[in-house]
Design an enzyme around this catalytic site. Structure first.
Site, mmCIF file in Angstrom:
data_model
loop_
_atom_site.group_PDB
_atom_site.id
_atom_site.type_symbol
_atom_site.label_atom_id
_atom_site.label_comp_id
_atom_site.label_asym_id
_atom_site.label_seq_id
_atom_site.Cartn_x
_atom_site.Cartn_y
_atom_site.Cartn_z
ATOM 1 N N ASN A 1 34.767 45.438 43.038
ATOM 2 C CA ASN A 1 34.234 46.455 42.125
ATOM 3 C C ASN A 1 33.151 45.936 41.177
ATOM 4 O O ASN A 1 32.262 46.678 40.774
ATOM 5 C CB ASN A 1 35.367 47.133 41.337
ATOM 6 C CG ASN A 1 36.215 46.155 40.553
ATOM 7 O OD1 ASN A 1 36.309 44.977 40.883
ATOM 8 N ND2 ASN A 1 36.859 46.642 39.508
ATOM 9 N N HIS B 1 35.908 36.142 48.515
ATOM 10 C CA HIS B 1 35.512 37.446 47.990
ATOM 11 C C HIS B 1 36.079 38.555 48.860
ATOM 12 O O HIS B 1 36.574 38.310 49.964
ATOM 13 C CB HIS B 1 33.985 37.549 47.931
ATOM 14 C CG HIS B 1 33.480 38.232 46.695
ATOM 15 N ND1 HIS B 1 34.181 39.247 46.066
ATOM 16 C CD2 HIS B 1 32.338 38.073 45.964
ATOM 17 C CE1 HIS B 1 33.508 39.666 45.016
ATOM 18 N NE2 HIS B 1 32.382 38.966 44.917
ATOM 19 N N SER C 1 44.779 43.793 42.826
ATOM 20 C CA SER C 1 45.879 44.736 42.682
ATOM 21 C C SER C 1 47.169 44.016 42.307
ATOM 22 O O SER C 1 47.314 42.799 42.466
ATOM 23 C CB SER C 1 46.095 45.497 43.990
ATOM 24 O OG SER C 1 46.587 44.612 44.992
ATOM 25 N N GLU D 1 44.676 38.625 36.846
ATOM 26 C CA GLU D 1 44.162 39.828 36.176
ATOM 27 C C GLU D 1 44.320 40.966 37.172
ATOM 28 O O GLU D 1 43.574 41.061 38.140
ATOM 29 C CB GLU D 1 42.700 39.620 35.764
ATOM 30 C CG GLU D 1 42.235 40.589 34.675
ATOM 31 C CD GLU D 1 41.512 41.800 35.232
ATOM 32 O OE1 GLU D 1 42.201 42.845 35.417
ATOM 33 O OE2 GLU D 1 40.315 41.721 35.473
ATOM 34 N N CYS E 1 39.468 48.072 36.384
ATOM 35 C CA CYS E 1 40.810 47.935 35.826
ATOM 36 C C CYS E 1 40.858 48.418 34.388
ATOM 37 O O CYS E 1 41.878 48.935 33.933
ATOM 38 C CB CYS E 1 41.266 46.477 35.900
ATOM 39 S SG CYS E 1 41.421 45.827 37.567
#
Length: 450
Positions: free
Chosen positions: A130, A154, A206, A227, A261
């Site tokens: 993102n 990635h 996630s 994170e 997020c």
């Protein structure tokens, strides 16, 4: 195996990337080990010189790199260019401050005692699509300035961005092996984590991915920073500046097509101003122009992948079945998901319980400020939150009661190189950015001299 990059707006294939063989992956790991032996001996000034050149390289090529981001994951072009610029700022920040941040610390003891910070080695990073440049440079700049090296896995749909970042490091003068991207499949992740060459793992992604990787890291006794997901509360109190709150609410929910997020997802509004805020919010969301992210005037692009758009559609449908009221939007064409508002959501609704990764805003009514805080904290995620009130002192008092890693009063939730960033609960643990962030993958070694 081949990973495919598909333009989210046009659905056209724009790239294919072969997964590394086991032998090729091992070569990458060995190169990382050799590079670290030399890199840890360099001075802060030497590292800073190259890190500033990296920042210059990013700025010089920001239009080209921004176009790459937009083509691979779909955000509007200006947002992509801004992402590259923010990444460059982060490189400059750590070039300027890493040495002071990692200065030895002395303690008040009868004997001489101190802590020094030594680099650990290779840090394995698993990063999302993102923010394909910012998420990478956010961790990589402090990791590399501290004397560590890194290997990046990635997301499969932004491998072009991974290659471009590695190229930028090399153009800036960093030796081979300091920053490497590795195109690997999920089945190869454990072999990297298990390698004696890797000493830490950082993941942004996630909750499910974090749980899986943290379990593997625990098995092999490796330090981790996680994170993970968020369902950030945007609390609007009765004395809030509703016009400003609605403007920022639109930005906070719809930036990057809602794929962040730290996007506000749960808009918790006290009853007294709920109708007025909802009307203002709806009015401002209606002004958004969705379309080709390369065109001027467009401020909302597609979702990054078709499966993500399909999941959001499913969440919306189930939320309405469970009693939520559709105020605006709700339609989808391929990855293009209309900006959508739903109202009258309660804590049992799927839009409350799950992270909705896209332009779907959920409005929840609260009886008063205490009820709003209770609703905000009644969630398994704890990444960030915002409180809107004209009473600044009360805002700060309430912010202390929010269960989250980051709380903003009368402001858009955002990350800043100077301020530690991270979450609690199922949103993860550890911190990126700031002085805390640069120390996460350092050996805080105590020295005692009698």
């Amino acid at each position: 195996m081949v990973f495919k990059s598909i333009n989210p707006f046009s659905q056209l294939l724009i790239g294919e990337h072969e997964v590394l063989t086991s032998a090729q992956l091992n070569q990458k790991l060995q190169l990382s080990e050799r590079a670290f032996k030399n890199w840890k001996q360099t001075t802060f000034d030497q590292r800073a010189f190259m890190m500033r050149k990296l920042a210059d390289t990013l700025r010089r090529n920001k239009e080209e790199l921004g176009l790459l981001i937009t083509n691979e994951m779909g955000k509007i072009l200006q947002e992509s260019i801004s992402e590259v610029e923010k990444s460059a700022l982060n490189c400059d920040f750590y070039a300027d401050n890493a040495e002071v941040m990692l200065k030895e610390e002395y303690y008040d003891t009868p004997f001489k005692s101190m802590s020094v910070y030594d680099p650990m080695g290779a840090v394995f990073a698993i990063m999302p699509w993102n923010y394909p440049f910012w998420q990478v440079l956010r961790y990589a700049a402090p990791v590399i300035m501290s004397g560590n090296v890194t290997l990046l896995k990635h997301a499969p749909n932004v491998i072009g961005c991974a290659k471009a970042i590695e190229k930028a490091f090399l153009e800036a003068g960093f030796p081979e092996g300091i920053f490497q991207h590795i195109t690997i499949d999920i089945s190869q992740v454990e072999s990297v984590i298990a390698s004696n060459i890797v000493h830490g793992i950082t993941l942004t992604g996630s909750e499910m991915a974090g749980s899986s990787v943290a379990s593997l890291a625990g098995k092999h006794i490796k330090k981790t920073v996680m994170e993970l997901g968020g369902s950030d509360a945007f609390i609007v109190l009765k004395d809030a500046n509703l016009e400003k709150a609605a403007t920022v609410a639109t930005q906070s929910r719809m930036l990057n097509a809602g794929q962040a997020c730290i996007c506000a997802k749960r808009f918790i509004v006290v009853d007294k101003v709920a109708e007025e805020f909802t009307a203002l919010f709806t009015q401002k969301v209606k002004l958004l122009q969705q379309g080709n992210p390369l065109l001027e005037g467009i401020n909302l692009g597609p979702l990054a992948r078709l499966d993500l758009a399909e999941k959001l559609s499913d969440q919306l449908e189930k939320s309405i079945q469970q009693g939520a009221k559709l105020i605006l939007g709700g339609d989808r064409e391929n990855c293009n998901f209309q900006p959508t508002l739903i109202d009258l959501v309660d804590s049992n609704n799927i839009a409350f319980q799950e992270e909705t990764f896209g332009p779907l805003a959920t409005i929840i009514r609260a009886k008063d400020e205490n009820d709003a805080i209770t609703i905000a904290n009644n969630h398994r995620y704890g990444l960030a939150a915002a409180i809107w009130t004209e009473d600044r002192e009360n805002g700060y008092t309430l912010a202390r009661k929010i269960e989250a890693g980051n709380v903003f009063v009368n402001s858009l939730v955002r990350s800043d190189s100077r301020v530690p960033f991270g979450g609690i609960k199922k949103s993860g643990y550890g911190r990126e950015l700031g002085t805390i962030g640069i120390k996460e993958f350092m050996n805080a070694k105590s020295l005692i001299l009698e």
